[in-house]
Design an enzyme around this catalytic site. Structure first.
Site, mmCIF file in Angstrom:
data_model
loop_
_atom_site.group_PDB
_atom_site.id
_atom_site.type_symbol
_atom_site.label_atom_id
_atom_site.label_comp_id
_atom_site.label_asym_id
_atom_site.label_seq_id
_atom_site.Cartn_x
_atom_site.Cartn_y
_atom_site.Cartn_z
ATOM 1 N N SER A 24 0.692 -0.720 -0.251
ATOM 2 C CA SER A 24 0.398 0.050 0.259
ATOM 3 C C SER A 24 1.067 1.264 0.047
ATOM 4 C CB SER A 24 -0.888 0.500 1.431
ATOM 5 O OG SER A 24 -1.057 1.164 1.622
ATOM 6 N N TYR A 52 -0.331 -1.326 10.491
ATOM 7 C CA TYR A 52 -0.888 -1.645 9.023
ATOM 8 C C TYR A 52 0.161 -1.131 8.118
ATOM 9 C CZ TYR A 52 -3.603 -1.163 4.537
ATOM 10 O OH TYR A 52 -3.604 -1.430 3.090
ATOM 11 N N LYS A 102 2.361 -3.511 5.463
ATOM 12 C CA LYS A 102 2.268 -3.004 4.065
ATOM 13 C C LYS A 102 4.006 -2.528 4.021
ATOM 14 C CE LYS A 102 -1.502 -3.779 3.374
ATOM 15 N NZ LYS A 102 -1.775 -5.289 2.538
ATOM 16 N N SER A 161 -13.570 -0.871 -1.925
ATOM 17 C CA SER A 161 -13.809 -2.334 -2.072
ATOM 18 C C SER A 161 -14.432 -2.323 -0.349
ATOM 19 C CB SER A 161 -12.412 -3.125 -1.910
ATOM 20 O OG SER A 161 -11.559 -2.658 -0.935
HETATM 21 N N1 LIG Z 1 -9.037 -1.250 -0.995
HETATM 22 C C1 LIG Z 1 -7.222 -0.293 -0.906
HETATM 23 O O1 LIG Z 1 -8.096 1.203 -0.654
HETATM 24 C C2 LIG Z 1 -6.576 -0.415 -0.789
HETATM 25 C C3 LIG Z 1 -5.315 0.377 -0.259
HETATM 26 C C4 LIG Z 1 -3.964 -0.390 -0.927
HETATM 27 C C5 LIG Z 1 -3.504 -1.563 -0.364
HETATM 28 N N2 LIG Z 1 -4.829 -2.310 -0.142
HETATM 29 C C6 LIG Z 1 -4.163 -3.405 -0.259
HETATM 30 O O2 LIG Z 1 -5.358 -4.645 -1.261
HETATM 31 C C7 LIG Z 1 -5.271 -5.372 -0.512
HETATM 32 C C8 LIG Z 1 -7.203 -5.851 -1.057
HETATM 33 O O3 LIG Z 1 -8.261 -5.182 -0.066
HETATM 34 P P1 LIG Z 1 -9.383 -4.742 -0.512
HETATM 35 O O4 LIG Z 1 -9.346 -3.376 -1.088
HETATM 36 O O5 LIG Z 1 -9.856 -6.031 -2.052
HETATM 37 O O6 LIG Z 1 -10.405 -5.299 0.799
HETATM 38 P P2 LIG Z 1 -11.962 -6.425 0.837
HETATM 39 O O7 LIG Z 1 -12.300 -5.456 -0.268
HETATM 40 O O8 LIG Z 1 -11.800 -5.928 2.667
HETATM 41 O O9 LIG Z 1 -11.599 -7.686 0.810
HETATM 42 C C9 LIG Z 1 -10.129 -8.327 1.528
HETATM 43 C C10 LIG Z 1 -10.066 -10.069 1.942
HETATM 44 O O10 LIG Z 1 -9.355 -9.994 3.074
HETATM 45 C C11 LIG Z 1 -9.911 -11.061 3.221
HETATM 46 N N3 LIG Z 1 -9.518 -11.673 4.931
HETATM 47 C C12 LIG Z 1 -9.142 -10.579 5.763
HETATM 48 N N4 LIG Z 1 -9.533 -11.040 7.246
HETATM 49 C C13 LIG Z 1 -9.339 -12.361 7.086
HETATM 50 C C14 LIG Z 1 -8.454 -13.735 7.489
HETATM 51 N N5 LIG Z 1 -8.601 -13.406 8.750
HETATM 52 N N6 LIG Z 1 -8.172 -14.977 6.867
HETATM 53 C C15 LIG Z 1 -8.489 -14.054 5.176
HETATM 54 N N7 LIG Z 1 -9.002 -13.634 5.042
HETATM 55 C C16 LIG Z 1 -9.559 -12.383 5.045
HETATM 56 C C17 LIG Z 1 -11.461 -10.640 3.674
HETATM 57 O O11 LIG Z 1 -12.448 -11.464 3.629
HETATM 58 P P3 LIG Z 1 -14.177 -11.509 4.578
HETATM 59 O O12 LIG Z 1 -15.024 -10.986 3.082
HETATM 60 O O13 LIG Z 1 -14.633 -12.580 4.979
HETATM 61 O O14 LIG Z 1 -13.639 -10.163 6.223
HETATM 62 C C18 LIG Z 1 -11.579 -9.890 1.728
HETATM 63 O O15 LIG Z 1 -11.574 -11.179 1.158
HETATM 64 C C19 LIG Z 1 -5.501 -5.832 1.446
HETATM 65 O O16 LIG Z 1 -4.131 -6.288 1.526
HETATM 66 C C20 LIG Z 1 -5.196 -3.902 1.065
HETATM 67 O O17 LIG Z 1 -4.568 -3.947 2.640
HETATM 68 C C21 LIG Z 1 -6.242 -2.321 -0.486
#
Ligand SMILES: NC(=O)c1ccc[n+]([C@@H]2O[C@H](COP(=O)([O-])OP(=O)(O)OC[C@H]3O[C@@H](n4cnc5c(N)ncnc54)[C@H](OP(=O)(O)O)[C@@H]3O)[C@@H](O)[C@H]2O)c1
Length: 354
Positions: free
Chosen positions: A181, A208, A212, A243
């Site tokens: 991130s 967090y 990262k 998301s």
């Molecule tokens: N969205 C952003 O703006 C952003 C920015 C920078 C980096 N990121 C990174 O991108 C990645 C994907 O994020 P996203 O935005 O797609 O988030 P998201 O929509 O919240 O999806 C996160 C996923 O991780 C799963 N998860 C959470 N806790 C878990 C656990 N204990 N065991 C297994 N799976 C688990 C969730 O499952 P459940 O549905 O069961 O909760 C979901 O499938 C993450 O690493 C995040 O830190 C996101």
């Protein structure tokens, strides 16, 4: 380390910057490189791909793109019900049976990671892509009595990678993609084993950002240790993506203020998956590419690498938070002095491997 107060200052500025830049682009006053209109499948070789946290968000969109390119993709997530629904939805949209369910993976527990790895190894012997995507931005204590955010986002992925490494190396051209991130810029200046042990302690500050940063340091260390054996690891900032990760925010604030703003300035999950897909499948990335992000950086020096990949020299968190989406572009991540040996040793100790 850059402080959080600077982040809080940069975020609104970044929203303004992004709105202005996107408006100038839509008025044709600037012309950034075009984002890929569809994700190219040409470089996708054989072997199973595993995407953690792929029932929703960026992980779902990454799994969808890989399945659409003919990969068998294991939907690795903690809820069997959500996982099976994602499998059905991906297979319906791609007209394939490429998305599969194998076993629950709860990254909050090292035991669950071990069970998942055993189940996968028993079923597939050629695993060539691992996308360590799942992540949370909330605090708590894990089943292993560590910081939950640091364990889910980083430590359990370290263990999963370690357990699957023999199969990934045996594939001859394995890929490990680690979701980082822009927040890695705000991680602590850790390098020693004891620094990183402290990052895993329950309720450790800055969890967090540190998780990262660990993803980036881990990526570099994987390349250093296993690059000569054919492994390639790339860290990814997916961008600011609309998301489910924002689910912990107040629902009213989300519905009336953040939701409409996010719709305007954030990427959708398919845009957020372009860098992960490229990191998992682009075969000709030059060795200097260790970190991809999805935005055009108009003020950085630009070069073009293999397969038309866009590369920028240096970066700044302000321009990696928001901007004009160009699919993926390589930039230099921020890593503290001292290399990845300390993180590696601390991670082994925390997950209980020798
Ligand atoms: N969205 C952003 O703006 C952003 C920015 C920078 C980096 N990121 C990174 O991108 C990645 C994907 O994020 P996203 O935005 O797609 O988030 P998201 O929509 O919240 O999806 C996160 C996923 O991780 C799963 N998860 C959470 N806790 C878990 C656990 N204990 N065991 C297994 N799976 C688990 C969730 O499952 P459940 O549905 O069961 O909760 C979901 O499938 C993450 O690493 C995040 O830190 C996101």
């Amino acid at each position: 380390m850059i402080s959080y107060s600077l982040f809080n200052l940069l975020m609104p500025l970044s929203v303004i910057y992004s709105l202005i830049l996107n408006s100038l682009v839509s008025l044709h006053l600037f012309s950034p490189p075009s984002p890929p209109s569809s994700q190219t499948c040409s470089a996708v070789s054989s072997g199973v791909a595993i995407v953690t946290g792929s029932n929703t968000g960026v992980g779902y969109a990454t799994a969808l793109a890989l399945a659409g390119c003919g990969r068998t993709v294991v939907i690795a997530c903690r809820s069997e019900e959500k996982g099976r629904k994602a499998v059905d939805d991906i297979n319906e949209e791609t007209g394939t049976k490429n998305a599969v369910w194998v076993e629950r993976l709860d990254l909050n527990s090292f035991l669950s990671v071990r069970r998942f790895a055993d189940a996968i190894k028993g079923k597939y012997d050629k695993i060539s892509i691992l996308v360590n995507n799942a992540g949370i931005n909330t605090s708590g204590i894990s089943a292993d009595k560590l910081d939950q955010c640091f364990q889910v986002n980083y430590l359990s992925h370290f263990l999963l990678t370690d357990l699957l490494l023999p199969e990934i190396l045996a594939s001859g051209s394995g890929r490990v993609v680690n979701l980082s991130s822009v927040m890695h810029h705000f991680g602590s200046d850790f390098s020693s084993r004891s620094d990183w042990i402290s990052a895993a302690l329950p309720s450790a500050p800055n969890a967090y950002a540190n998780s990262k940063l660990a993803a980036v340091v881990f990526t570099k260390e994987l390349n250093r240790r296993y690059g000569e054996k054919g492994l390639r690891s790339i860290a990814v900032n997916p961008g600011a993506v609309n998301s489910d990760i924002w689910r912990s925010f107040n629902p009213t604030l989300r519905k009336y203020i953040l939701g409409p703003l996010f719709d305007k300035v954030y990427l959708d999950t398919r845009q957020g998956a372009t860098a992960s897909f490229a990191a998992a499948t682009g075969l000709s990335f030059s060795p200097s590419v260790v970190y991809l992000q999805p935005y055009w950086l108009p003020f950085n020096k630009l070069g073009v690498g293999g397969e038309g990949e866009v590369m920028y020299k240096g970066t700044h968190p302000a321009f990696e938070m928001l901007g004009v989406h160009v699919g993926y572009a390589s930039v230099e991540p921020r890593v503290p002095e001292g290399g990845g040996e300390g993180l590696w040793e601390a991670s082994k100790e925390a997950v209980g491997i020798r």
